[in-house]
Write a protein that holds these residues in place. Structure first.
Motif, PDB file in Angstrom:
ATOM      1  N   CYS A  94      13.689  77.204 -33.220  1.00 54.61           N
ATOM      2  CA  CYS A  94      14.546  77.341 -32.044  1.00 54.61           C
ATOM      3  C   CYS A  94      13.993  78.334 -31.028  1.00 54.61           C
ATOM      4  N   ASN A  97      12.612  76.842 -27.648  1.00 53.36           N
ATOM      5  CA  ASN A  97      13.477  76.082 -26.742  1.00 53.36           C
ATOM      6  C   ASN A  97      13.025  76.153 -25.287  1.00 53.36           C
ATOM      7  N   GLN A 134      15.726  63.659 -31.577  1.00 45.53           N
ATOM      8  CA  GLN A 134      16.800  64.628 -31.756  1.00 45.53           C
ATOM      9  C   GLN A 134      16.583  65.909 -30.953  1.00 45.53           C
ATOM     10  N   TYR A 135      15.363  66.451 -30.962  1.00 43.72           N
ATOM     11  CA  TYR A 135      15.118  67.696 -30.233  1.00 43.72           C
ATOM     12  C   TYR A 135      15.030  67.441 -28.731  1.00 43.72           C
ATOM     13  N   GLN A 138      18.549  67.476 -27.553  1.00 44.95           N
ATOM     14  CA  GLN A 138      19.067  68.836 -27.398  1.00 44.95           C
ATOM     15  C   GLN A 138      18.548  69.472 -26.111  1.00 44.95           C
ATOM     16  N   THR A 141      20.602  68.107 -23.376  1.00 41.81           N
ATOM     17  CA  THR A 141      21.924  68.738 -23.362  1.00 41.81           C
ATOM     18  C   THR A 141      21.861  70.096 -22.669  1.00 41.81           C
ATOM     19  N   ARG A 142      20.825  70.860 -22.958  1.00 43.84           N
ATOM     20  CA  ARG A 142      20.668  72.161 -22.291  1.00 43.84           C
ATOM     21  C   ARG A 142      20.451  71.973 -20.793  1.00 43.84           C
ATOM     22  N   ALA A 183      22.628  65.933 -33.397  1.00 43.07           N
ATOM     23  CA  ALA A 183      21.763  66.867 -32.673  1.00 43.07           C
ATOM     24  C   ALA A 183      22.481  67.463 -31.470  1.00 43.07           C
ATOM     25  N   VAL A 184      23.158  66.617 -30.703  1.00 43.68           N
ATOM     26  CA  VAL A 184      23.864  67.099 -29.514  1.00 43.68           C
ATOM     27  C   VAL A 184      25.039  67.988 -29.912  1.00 43.68           C
ATOM     28  N   GLN A 187      23.845  71.388 -30.910  1.00 41.34           N
ATOM     29  CA  GLN A 187      23.479  72.194 -29.743  1.00 41.34           C
ATOM     30  C   GLN A 187      24.725  72.772 -29.077  1.00 41.34           C
TER      31      GLN A 187
END
Length: 222
Positions: A94, A97, A134-135, A138, A141-142, A183-184, A187
């Motif tokens: 993480c 990110n 999946q990542y 995320q 989403t950020r 995943a979402v 997050q």
């Protein structure tokens, strides 16, 4: 192959590098990757993607990023699979990110067709995460939350209603069909304060954010 006089080429090397990655033999994969350059055998996008994936599965994040950056230096075209490979390689840590978010932005610029899905957010209030790993989901989403932070008044329930849902579908390479959803949600739940979410009753592939939680988070970040 050598014994039988069969010549190794880009296709055979790429296939073996990919197989090494699946077998978590990242060092052997890199040896073959380097051997190609020594022997003057062309390394294409597929070759680079396979090497990056092998590094990721061997938890060699730094090396994976080096190989990805080398693609630009050597004018190797980056494809959707290239970004999936590097973001997946970095995603397990993480602390990466910020790097992942920068790579995601680069992908939207480099692959205009992929970036078109963000227009749907503006037009229909829906963020479509199909074709995301999946990542990558995320990172999206950020990015969504950063966009909402910049929109004045979005911390009010009336304004936040413009965001209808995040389309998570089943997710790439998902054994249980819930990879992107999990995943979402992970997050969103990692935020401070966390944002609760729920699937739509009429469509389990659509994830809605709790409007009050979203408003509280935006006020906290203001």
């Amino acid at each position: 192959m050598d014994i039988k006089g069969i010549k190794r080429d880009t296709i055979t090397y790429s296939a073996v590098i990919s197989a090494c990655g699946k077998g978590v033999k990242w060092q052997y994969a890199l040896d073959l990757f380097d051997e190609m350059e020594i022997k003057g055998i062309t390394r294409n996008t597929i070759t680079y993607n396979a090497a990056i994936t092998a590094c990721g599965r061997g938890n060699q994040c730094k090396k994976a990023l080096e190989i990805f950056m080398e693609m630009s230096e050597k004018n190797i075209p980056k494809a959707h699979g290239s970004y999936i490979a590097i973001i997946q390689a970095l995603g397990s840590d993480c602390t990466n990110n910020d790097v992942i978010d920068a790579l995601y932005e680069d992908m939207l610029t480099s692959l205009p067709d992929f970036g078109q899905r963000w227009l749907r957010l503006n037009r229909h209030g829906m963020l479509d995460l199909h074709d995301h790993s999946q990542y990558m989901a995320q990172a999206a989403t950020r990015r969504l939350l950063r966009i909402l932070q910049k929109q004045e008044g979005y911390d009010s329930p009336e304004k936040s209603s413009e965001l209808k849902c995040i389309i998570v579908g089943q997710g790439n390479d998902s054994a249980d069909g819930l990879q992107l959803l999990k995943a979402v949600q992970a997050q969103l739940e990692s935020l401070s304060p966390p944002i609760a979410s729920y699937t739509q009753s009429e469509n389990s592939g659509q994830l809605a954010l709790n409007k009050r939680d979203l408003g509280d988070w935006l006020k906290h970040k203001a």
